[in-house]
Enzyme design. Structure first.
Site, mmCIF file in Angstrom:
data_model
loop_
_atom_site.group_PDB
_atom_site.id
_atom_site.type_symbol
_atom_site.label_atom_id
_atom_site.label_comp_id
_atom_site.label_asym_id
_atom_site.label_seq_id
_atom_site.Cartn_x
_atom_site.Cartn_y
_atom_site.Cartn_z
ATOM 1 N N ASN A 20 0.811 -1.236 0.000
ATOM 2 C CA ASN A 20 0.000 0.000 0.000
ATOM 3 C C ASN A 20 0.837 1.276 0.000
ATOM 4 O O ASN A 20 0.306 2.357 -0.247
ATOM 5 C CB ASN A 20 -0.983 -0.007 1.176
ATOM 6 C CG ASN A 20 -2.237 -0.797 0.845
ATOM 7 O OD1 ASN A 20 -3.155 -0.288 0.210
ATOM 8 N ND2 ASN A 20 -2.263 -2.075 1.232
ATOM 9 N N THR A 101 0.099 -6.087 4.839
ATOM 10 C CA THR A 101 -0.600 -6.440 6.073
ATOM 11 C C THR A 101 -1.980 -6.985 5.728
ATOM 12 O O THR A 101 -2.829 -6.226 5.225
ATOM 13 C CB THR A 101 -0.785 -5.166 6.952
ATOM 14 O OG1 THR A 101 0.385 -4.362 6.868
ATOM 15 C CG2 THR A 101 -1.094 -5.522 8.391
ATOM 16 N N LYS A 103 -5.710 -7.585 5.956
ATOM 17 C CA LYS A 103 -6.666 -6.738 6.683
ATOM 18 C C LYS A 103 -8.055 -7.350 6.749
ATOM 19 O O LYS A 103 -8.521 -7.909 5.768
ATOM 20 C CB LYS A 103 -6.756 -5.360 6.004
ATOM 21 C CG LYS A 103 -5.454 -4.601 6.112
ATOM 22 C CD LYS A 103 -5.386 -3.461 5.125
ATOM 23 C CE LYS A 103 -3.977 -2.899 5.067
ATOM 24 N NZ LYS A 103 -3.034 -3.716 4.309
ATOM 25 N N GLU A 230 13.733 2.346 13.839
ATOM 26 C CA GLU A 230 13.275 3.523 13.080
ATOM 27 C C GLU A 230 13.146 4.720 14.022
ATOM 28 O O GLU A 230 13.178 5.863 13.595
ATOM 29 C CB GLU A 230 11.923 3.223 12.409
ATOM 30 C CG GLU A 230 11.970 3.293 10.904
ATOM 31 C CD GLU A 230 10.625 3.030 10.248
ATOM 32 O OE1 GLU A 230 9.849 2.195 10.757
ATOM 33 O OE2 GLU A 230 10.343 3.657 9.211
ATOM 34 N N ASP A 305 11.139 0.827 0.278
ATOM 35 C CA ASP A 305 10.156 1.012 1.353
ATOM 36 C C ASP A 305 8.769 1.267 0.761
ATOM 37 O O ASP A 305 7.923 0.383 0.783
ATOM 38 C CB ASP A 305 10.559 2.175 2.275
ATOM 39 C CG ASP A 305 10.051 2.000 3.700
ATOM 40 O OD1 ASP A 305 9.504 0.940 3.997
ATOM 41 O OD2 ASP A 305 10.228 2.927 4.510
HETATM 42 C C1 6MZ Z 1 7.040 1.071 9.412
HETATM 43 C C2 6MZ Z 1 5.781 0.929 7.490
HETATM 44 C C3 6MZ Z 1 6.607 1.872 6.844
HETATM 45 O O1 6MZ Z 1 0.934 -3.412 4.600
HETATM 46 O O2 6MZ Z 1 -0.990 -1.930 4.023
HETATM 47 N N1 6MZ Z 1 4.819 0.581 6.614
HETATM 48 N N2 6MZ Z 1 6.002 0.523 8.748
HETATM 49 N N3 6MZ Z 1 7.869 1.978 8.870
HETATM 50 C C4 6MZ Z 1 7.679 2.427 7.595
HETATM 51 N N4 6MZ Z 1 8.527 3.394 7.112
HETATM 52 C C5 6MZ Z 1 8.085 4.604 6.559
HETATM 53 N N5 6MZ Z 1 6.156 2.039 5.594
HETATM 54 C C6 6MZ Z 1 5.066 1.228 5.464
HETATM 55 O O3 6MZ Z 1 1.360 -1.245 3.457
HETATM 56 C C7 6MZ Z 1 1.334 -0.102 4.279
HETATM 57 C C8 6MZ Z 1 1.736 -0.450 5.691
HETATM 58 O O4 6MZ Z 1 3.125 -0.805 5.720
HETATM 59 C C9 6MZ Z 1 3.722 -0.370 6.942
HETATM 60 C C10 6MZ Z 1 2.635 0.316 7.755
HETATM 61 O O5 6MZ Z 1 2.047 -0.614 8.642
HETATM 62 C C11 6MZ Z 1 1.634 0.714 6.659
HETATM 63 O O6 6MZ Z 1 0.317 0.867 7.161
HETATM 64 P P1 6MZ Z 1 0.340 -2.483 3.590
HETATM 65 O O7 6MZ Z 1 0.298 -3.064 2.213
#
Ligand code: 6MZ
Length: 368
Positions: A20, A101, A103, A230, A305
């Site tokens: 996402n 993730t 959902k 982080e 990322d």
């Molecule tokens: C931590 C991150 C992230 O899973 O819904 N996500 N978690 N640090 C980061 N650095 C900036 N970037 C993304 O993709 C979106 C989700 O990935 C994680 C967060 O939980 C975010 O809601 P999906 O496909």
């Protein structure tokens, strides 16, 4: 421009990409307009949020909440998966480890399983080149486009992208929800799921909550990668390193003793330069820990990322690293090649990918 063409045409391996976070801006805007017309959101209020470039870590997670509102139905999950894979393929990513993730959304009749089925459907729909996503279902690992040549890896025609999946646990979840994700990952091993990721807002929740689920994942043969450091939470960082995950993401805020522990552990680090700079986790590129890790031969992988959220691509990350740290084409090519060894893909595919890098390398003249 010529150098950018080089980074784009070079074969690359992506091991830290959130589904996402990698959605095209054009798709997000289209989805937002659609929801605006249905009266579910006010388009003018979200347009600038989508298009904004500089975001703090807190703002990034607010944006994810918005993206999740825009993408939460099965057809959209399928669409974004197909688009994200095709975008990585278009810049010659030959192996993509995509994480997302699972959902649950009762109002849409969505369970974690049906969310993942929509993701798999997106992989099946990839049609600009062949895709191997590890499915053991007869005929599904090839999509019938064999022989079509769409791209060149610096002179070598390429027809296939390999994709494997990591299921993410969001730090906002409960242990029970995390367990559900791990069990789902186990059930979907035959559909290309190779591991578990712990991610989400690092200022929320405690990683220790998920330890039983992570241990269970490992006992059952899944590989584990953790977002680690982080934010500067040294106690958590130490505990995460003691768990010895197969990889960690970011590793930005490690104080001296944790840094030493990381170096001794040899845990490969997924480095996301633009993400770290944009969110101000690292103040500027010249003090980024990439240099120290690279100079001491610590295993590392350059990753994106969130290509959508941070307006980047893997080719751009390679270009940034080469310029910032004075590395040439040859060094960057080797960096991409070694990433295969840190992936969670099965050995047979890793060996095919290494052969591909060898083949491409033979055709190269590295004139920096
Ligand atoms: C931590 C991150 C992230 O899973 O819904 N996500 N978690 N640090 C980061 N650095 C900036 N970037 C993304 O993709 C979106 C989700 O990935 C994680 C967060 O939980 C975010 O809601 P999906 O496909």
């Amino acid at each position: 421009m010529e150098m950018m063409d080089w980074w784009e045409s070079m074969p690359k391996v992506e091991l830290h990409a959130h589904l996402n976070g990698s959605v095209r801006n054009s798709t997000l805007l289209e989805l937002a307009k659609d929801l605006g017309e249905k009266g579910i959101i006010v388009f003018s209020e979200v347009e600038h949020v989508i298009l904004k470039n500089d975001r703090s870590l807190t703002e990034v997670f607010k944006l994810f909440d918005l993206i999740h509102i825009l993408t939460t139905d099965h057809a959209t999950v399928t669409r974004i998966t197909k688009e994200v894979v095709e975008d990585f393929a278009a810049e010659n990513v030959v192996y993509l480890e995509l994480r997302t993730t699972p959902k649950r959304n009762d109002s849409r009749g969505m369970s974690k399983r049906s969310y993942m089925e929509a993701v798999i459907e997106g992989l099946r729909k990839v049609d600009v080149l062949d895709i191997d996503f590890g499915s053991t279902e007869v005929g599904l690992e090839e999509n019938g486009k064999s022989g079509q040549m769409i791209d060149d890896c610096v002179g070598i025609s390429r027809t296939k992208i390999y994709v494997r999946l990591l299921l993410s646990i969001d730090r906002r979840e409960t242990l029970a929800a995390a367990m559900e994700t791990v069990k789902l990952a186990l059930e979907m091993k035959d559909l290309g799921v190779v591991g578990i990721d712990l991610s989400g807002n690092p200022k929320v929740g405690e990683w220790i909550t998920f330890l039983p689920a992570l241990r269970f994942a490992r006992e059952q043969g899944l590989r584990v990668t953790l977002h680690c450091g982080e934010v500067p939470n040294q106690e958590e960082i130490h505990a995460m390193l003691d768990f010895l995950p197969e990889r960690i993401g970011h590793a930005c805020c490690l104080e001296e003793d944790a840094w030493r522990k990381l170096k001794i552990s040899k845990i490969p680090v997924e480095i996301c330069l633009t993400s770290n700079i944009r969110t101000n986790t690292i103040s500027s590129i010249d003090v980024h820990h990439f240099a120290d890790l690279y100079n001491t031969n610590h295993p590392l992988i350059l990753c994106t990322d969130d290509t959508g959220v941070f307006s980047t691509s893997l080719s751009k990350e390679y270009a940034i690293a080469a310029t910032a740290f004075g590395l040439g084409k040859k060094e960057m090519f080797q960096l991409a090649r070694t990433a295969v060894g840190y992936s969670f893909v099965e050995e047979q595919v890793a060996s095919k990918l290494k052969d591909l890098f060898d083949l491409v390398e033979k055709s190269l003249a590295y004139n920096d």
